[in-house]
Scaffold this active site. Sequence first.
Site, PDB file in Angstrom:
ATOM      1  N   GLN A   1       0.874  -1.184   0.078  1.00 45.44           N
ATOM      2  CA  GLN A   1      -0.182   0.188   0.037  1.00 45.44           C
ATOM      3  C   GLN A   1       0.921   1.121  -0.100  1.00 45.44           C
ATOM      4  O   GLN A   1       0.372   2.362  -0.391  1.00 45.44           O
ATOM      5  CB  GLN A   1      -0.909   0.121   1.240  1.00 45.44           C
ATOM      6  CG  GLN A   1      -2.079  -1.109   1.185  1.00 45.44           C
ATOM      7  CD  GLN A   1      -2.996  -0.841  -0.064  1.00 45.44           C
ATOM      8  OE1 GLN A   1      -3.205   0.149  -0.315  1.00 45.44           O
ATOM      9  NE2 GLN A   1      -3.772  -1.858  -0.370  1.00 45.44           N
TER      10      GLN A   1
ATOM     11  N   CYS B   1     -10.010  -8.038  -0.602  1.00 46.25           N
ATOM     12  CA  CYS B   1     -10.022  -9.455  -0.760  1.00 46.25           C
ATOM     13  C   CYS B   1     -10.716 -10.228   0.276  1.00 46.25           C
ATOM     14  O   CYS B   1     -11.018 -11.240   0.313  1.00 46.25           O
ATOM     15  CB  CYS B   1      -8.599  -9.915  -0.970  1.00 46.25           C
ATOM     16  SG  CYS B   1      -7.359  -8.783  -0.032  1.00 46.25           S
TER      17      CYS B   1
END
Length: 372
Positions: free
Chosen positions: A176, A319
């Site tokens: 990230q 996810c």
Amino acid sequence: MRGCVYADNAATSATDECALEAMLPYLKYEYANPSSVYSFSSRSAEAVDRARKTISRCINCLPEEIYFTSGGTEGDNTAVKCAAVTGKSIITSPTEHKAVLNSCRAMERNGFSVYYTDVRPDGTVDAAGYSELLKNNPGLVSVMTANNETGTIQDIAELSSRAHAAGALFHTDAVQACGHIPVDVKKLGADLLSASAHKFNGPKGVGFLYVKKGTPLTPLIDGGGQENGLRGGTLNVAGIAGMAAALENNCLCLQKNAEYISSLEKRFFDGLCSLGVGFVRNGGGLPGLLSISFHGRDSEALLHRLDLMGIAVSSGAACDSRQTQISHVLAVMKVPAEYAQGTLRFSFGKYNTPEDIDKILSSLGKILTDTE
Ligand code: PLP
């Protein structure tokens, strides 16, 4: 995304034009296998070499310290499963992405002891507890640079230097962070660092693992000896070229993008405060990533209503978004259940506009005041 306000950039991001352009020749004409010996393959091999150099400049390492992977999940699996030292323990944080946590679980099944740090309410690793855990003969410590659900940024330089003092290697999942905040492997003190192209406006299905020269590592994927024997499989030349172009593009504008995205974040946060609804913000730090828990709400219902209004956000990690239980990250940050159940993750990117923010705010306002 056409016809939709896309505020889920932590799940994946739009592919930059420069990345597409960098990829096209290797999809169209220069399709030779870069590992072949004839001259037709030399241009593919050169593209891979160029990409390795570009990426190494972006994260301040040597080109030969970059290993191409299929993305963040593979990088994390390789680091945890292949750098762990037999007879020594693994230390990680309970807020890691499942790619790290489930790799640790697999290692536990293989007889490794895994120790989990305590975290503070903002999601950062608890320093005193970490010092205690480091007494457990660690071979590997894995702590993420920035959290995908809350944006919490860890003090990696401090954590890695303490891990090294205890004799352990240090891995950080920078999926990230890379391309969004400065990532310099020397300053971070990482021995291993994983990144994924689709999180920084590159293509999906490609990433890289930085492995500091001299770090002992066995391959996760055995094959034809590619990537110095560390990662078998024909190289994804187009993806690699696209990834390097996207990372370079983002790194050149890192400060400018971060300032712009932070201004969107502020506009959103101020607007949210003026709606007068009960919420808390969890963590924070990564520009544009806001984990907001609405009191007494159900995140799936909020998500669905926003979707019907043409707004794409997430209820947690991308996810995990199809699972309904409270996120493992919010649970260890001790967010009360009546808040945690109503959590949405808004993640803004460089292609979002102030108008996008206003549309999200007005839609949220309608949804939240409708039933309140
Ligand atoms: N690590 C973090 C922090 C992530 O946010 C993600 C993706 O959501 C991954 C790892 C997995 O990356 P990839 O989708 O490239 O496999």
